[in-house]
Design a protein around this motif. Sequence first.
Motif, PDB file in Angstrom:
ATOM      1  N   PRO A 199       9.580  28.681  20.960  1.00 28.83           N
ATOM      2  CA  PRO A 199      10.297  29.270  19.808  1.00 28.83           C
ATOM      3  C   PRO A 199      10.480  30.782  19.941  1.00 28.83           C
ATOM      4  O   PRO A 199      11.574  31.305  19.676  1.00 28.83           O
ATOM      5  CB  PRO A 199       9.392  28.907  18.631  1.00 28.83           C
ATOM      6  N   ALA A 200       9.438  31.492  20.363  1.00 27.32           N
ATOM      7  CA  ALA A 200       9.547  32.945  20.525  1.00 27.32           C
ATOM      8  C   ALA A 200      10.513  33.299  21.659  1.00 27.32           C
ATOM      9  O   ALA A 200      11.218  34.314  21.589  1.00 27.32           O
ATOM     10  CB  ALA A 200       8.171  33.541  20.808  1.00 27.32           C
ATOM     11  N   TYR A 201      10.560  32.455  22.680  1.00 28.28           N
ATOM     12  CA  TYR A 201      11.470  32.657  23.816  1.00 28.28           C
ATOM     13  C   TYR A 201      12.918  32.708  23.321  1.00 28.28           C
ATOM     14  O   TYR A 201      13.682  33.622  23.667  1.00 28.28           O
ATOM     15  CB  TYR A 201      11.270  31.522  24.816  1.00 28.28           C
ATOM     16  N   TYR A 202      13.293  31.716  22.501  1.00 29.20           N
ATOM     17  CA  TYR A 202      14.694  31.651  22.057  1.00 29.20           C
ATOM     18  C   TYR A 202      15.011  32.684  20.981  1.00 29.20           C
ATOM     19  O   TYR A 202      16.163  33.131  20.877  1.00 29.20           O
ATOM     20  CB  TYR A 202      15.036  30.235  21.613  1.00 29.20           C
ATOM     21  N   GLU A 203      14.026  33.075  20.202  1.00 29.33           N
ATOM     22  CA  GLU A 203      14.263  34.163  19.249  1.00 29.33           C
ATOM     23  C   GLU A 203      14.524  35.462  20.004  1.00 29.33           C
ATOM     24  O   GLU A 203      15.387  36.260  19.621  1.00 29.33           O
ATOM     25  CB  GLU A 203      13.064  34.314  18.310  1.00 29.33           C
ATOM     26  N   ALA A 204      13.787  35.663  21.099  1.00 31.43           N
ATOM     27  CA  ALA A 204      14.004  36.848  21.925  1.00 31.43           C
ATOM     28  C   ALA A 204      15.402  36.806  22.558  1.00 31.43           C
ATOM     29  O   ALA A 204      16.090  37.828  22.637  1.00 31.43           O
ATOM     30  CB  ALA A 204      12.939  36.938  23.012  1.00 31.43           C
ATOM     31  N   ALA A 205      15.820  35.627  22.980  1.00 30.53           N
ATOM     32  CA  ALA A 205      17.153  35.484  23.578  1.00 30.53           C
ATOM     33  C   ALA A 205      18.229  35.924  22.586  1.00 30.53           C
ATOM     34  O   ALA A 205      19.153  36.674  22.940  1.00 30.53           O
ATOM     35  CB  ALA A 205      17.373  34.037  24.004  1.00 30.53           C
ATOM     36  N   SER A 212      18.345  25.370  17.583  1.00 31.25           N
ATOM     37  CA  SER A 212      18.648  26.569  16.811  1.00 31.25           C
ATOM     38  C   SER A 212      19.437  27.567  17.664  1.00 31.25           C
ATOM     39  O   SER A 212      20.407  28.173  17.197  1.00 31.25           O
ATOM     40  CB  SER A 212      17.359  27.212  16.300  1.00 31.25           C
ATOM     41  N   TYR A 213      19.036  27.703  18.910  1.00 35.07           N
ATOM     42  CA  TYR A 213      19.732  28.612  19.824  1.00 35.07           C
ATOM     43  C   TYR A 213      21.152  28.129  20.082  1.00 35.07           C
ATOM     44  O   TYR A 213      22.119  28.902  20.036  1.00 35.07           O
ATOM     45  CB  TYR A 213      18.948  28.703  21.131  1.00 35.07           C
ATOM     46  N   VAL A 214      21.281  26.834  20.322  1.00 35.44           N
ATOM     47  CA  VAL A 214      22.603  26.252  20.576  1.00 35.44           C
ATOM     48  C   VAL A 214      23.517  26.445  19.368  1.00 35.44           C
ATOM     49  O   VAL A 214      24.688  26.855  19.504  1.00 35.44           O
ATOM     50  CB  VAL A 214      22.470  24.761  20.933  1.00 35.44           C
ATOM     51  N   ASN A 215      23.007  26.160  18.184  1.00 39.50           N
ATOM     52  CA  ASN A 215      23.818  26.323  16.973  1.00 39.50           C
ATOM     53  C   ASN A 215      24.189  27.786  16.738  1.00 39.50           C
ATOM     54  O   ASN A 215      25.292  28.095  16.275  1.00 39.50           O
ATOM     55  CB  ASN A 215      23.070  25.761  15.769  1.00 39.50           C
ATOM     56  N   TRP A 216      23.263  28.672  17.063  1.00 37.12           N
ATOM     57  CA  TRP A 216      23.536  30.114  16.940  1.00 37.12           C
ATOM     58  C   TRP A 216      24.657  30.532  17.888  1.00 37.12           C
ATOM     59  O   TRP A 216      25.553  31.289  17.503  1.00 37.12           O
ATOM     60  CB  TRP A 216      22.249  30.883  17.243  1.00 37.12           C
ATOM     61  N   LEU A 217      24.621  29.999  19.106  1.00 34.47           N
ATOM     62  CA  LEU A 217      25.678  30.306  20.075  1.00 34.47           C
ATOM     63  C   LEU A 217      27.028  29.749  19.615  1.00 34.47           C
ATOM     64  O   LEU A 217      28.065  30.401  19.762  1.00 34.47           O
ATOM     65  CB  LEU A 217      25.325  29.735  21.460  1.00 34.47           C
ATOM     66  N   LYS A 218      27.002  28.534  19.080  1.00 37.35           N
ATOM     67  CA  LYS A 218      28.253  27.920  18.624  1.00 37.35           C
ATOM     68  C   LYS A 218      28.884  28.717  17.483  1.00 37.35           C
ATOM     69  O   LYS A 218      30.116  28.802  17.375  1.00 37.35           O
ATOM     70  CB  LYS A 218      27.983  26.485  18.158  1.00 37.35           C
ATOM     71  N   ALA A 219      28.033  29.305  16.655  1.00 35.40           N
ATOM     72  CA  ALA A 219      28.539  30.059  15.497  1.00 35.40           C
ATOM     73  C   ALA A 219      28.895  31.501  15.842  1.00 35.40           C
ATOM     74  O   ALA A 219      29.529  32.194  15.041  1.00 35.40           O
ATOM     75  CB  ALA A 219      27.494  30.051  14.385  1.00 35.40           C
TER      76      ALA A 219
END
Length: 583
Positions: free
Chosen positions: A164-170, A230-237
Amino acid sequence: MRKILLCAYAAVAASACNTGTSTSKSAVDSTLNQAFAGYEQHFIDDLWKANPDWATSVGYHKYDSVLIIPNNAAREAALQFAGRHLDSLKSYNPDALTDANKIDFQLINNFLESVKWSIDTEKNYIWNPSNYNVSGTFAFILNENYQPLEQRLRSFAARLNNVPAYYEAAKSQISNPVPELTTLAIEQNLGGLSVFEKDFADSLRKTTIPAAEQASMVAQAKAAVGAINSYVNWLKALKPENPRSFRLGKDLYDQKFRYDIQSAYTAGQIFDSAMVRKAYVHKEMARISRELWPKYFGNKAMPADSLELIGAMIDTLSANHVKPEEFQTAIEKQLPTLISFIKEKNLLYIDPSKPLVVRKEPAYMAGVAGASISAPGPYDKGGNTYYNVGSLEGWPKDKAESYLREYNHYILQILDIHEAIPGHYTQLVYSNQSPSLIKSILANGAMIEGWAVYTEQMMLENGYGNNEPEMWLMWYKWNLRTVCNTILDYSVHVKNMSKEEAIHLLTKEAFQQAAEAEGKWRRVSVTSVQLTSYFTGYKEIIDLRTAYQKQEGANYSLKAFNEKFLSYGSAPVKYISQLMLKH
């Protein structure tokens, strides 16, 4: 794309070096070389601590449980690592090192400089969302049987804590990303979900890990899945105001080429050479096609346009291919023929104690028929080397026919030379004869791919295929792929070549199928520089051979050249040239 990535893995798995005995004894400082050997081990230990995912992929498993969070602190740590070791290298005079250590010195120095450049100048951690993907190492831990399953699963679970912290950092790093790389990131991250949703749980059920511990592990996996989604959805948006172009631009391209390829030439010089080579190959293909035309077309009028003429001849010859069910068998039968030819022509020594195991492509690698080499890593040099052959079982008839026309009777033989003998497999055997880890870990892809391309020409030059014009024509077509990879990559990233121009280059001038050309366009839009490695390495080896033959004069031996060249391991050709062309 899959094959290229496997070749890239083969490059990481390759290893070794020359013993260094050709260095003048008066110039070598034995005390300094002993100290440098100790430093190399310190560098490697430090490298794995700083890059645990890389360590796992090459078979060093001390840090399997560690997942580094890609934040500002991690980048600062990487810069400090590079700076610290660049300072350490200043303690060693490369002129006083053995030949082997001279190359290792240059490889380490180039790697460290490239780390600094990628963080300070390229900065693709900002614009390339596909940099952020945890699934590869997790899948490796599950699929490779290097430790008992329970031990691997506990390492897997420990790594899950930081996902989770990995993708928040991304998310905090990315700004105005490249759209094509955003799409790639979405596809690849979604493609890895099954590792956490299904594969991990399936593996847990095969163990005696207590139920409460398993439940905790599964909960961690679900949290990881949530972070990925969450990361994927963030990228899509994401709707960037000024998305970066995937084109690297001349300055960045030239610099990346220098670090990644480590050639004696600049990127521009290699592009110019590729253009010259393309014109030469077209001329030779037209000459051979005119020679063959009456044999296959009788009195039918010959096309006036040379490219149309070549295309018609290639299309006709491509009908000569094996049946779908005979694809693997044909490859297996071909290998002893290649070995016999090499022995008969005395081209280089083939070690009979290092057999190549031909096998059906494993299920976890399946998806695209083809051929690839799986070599043992630097920490498992005694392992088997496999020639993986894809299956066409279940393919629609038209798709299988198209594929087999591409890998026809002639091209399939060239593929075996390139992938196996005396190409990648043979080079890896020579590389693994030395305990050096640096040339394995920091292996030069241009040398490895260049050698495989060079051997195709070397075999035909010595009469392989009975000098049949058909074989030469098809090899030139195959060689055009190498040449046009360079032209395409440089033209797109530096000269702003359009997609329409790229497709024309590949289909009309390189005689590739439309689907293959579309795939190559996508590849060049999500990668840069790597496509130039094949032609660059090939050209540099041909240049070196010409110079070495001139230097040796009457004492020149092709076998001696090949074996001496391979003895230096997977090093950049420019450094091998400096050692082979001593005066």
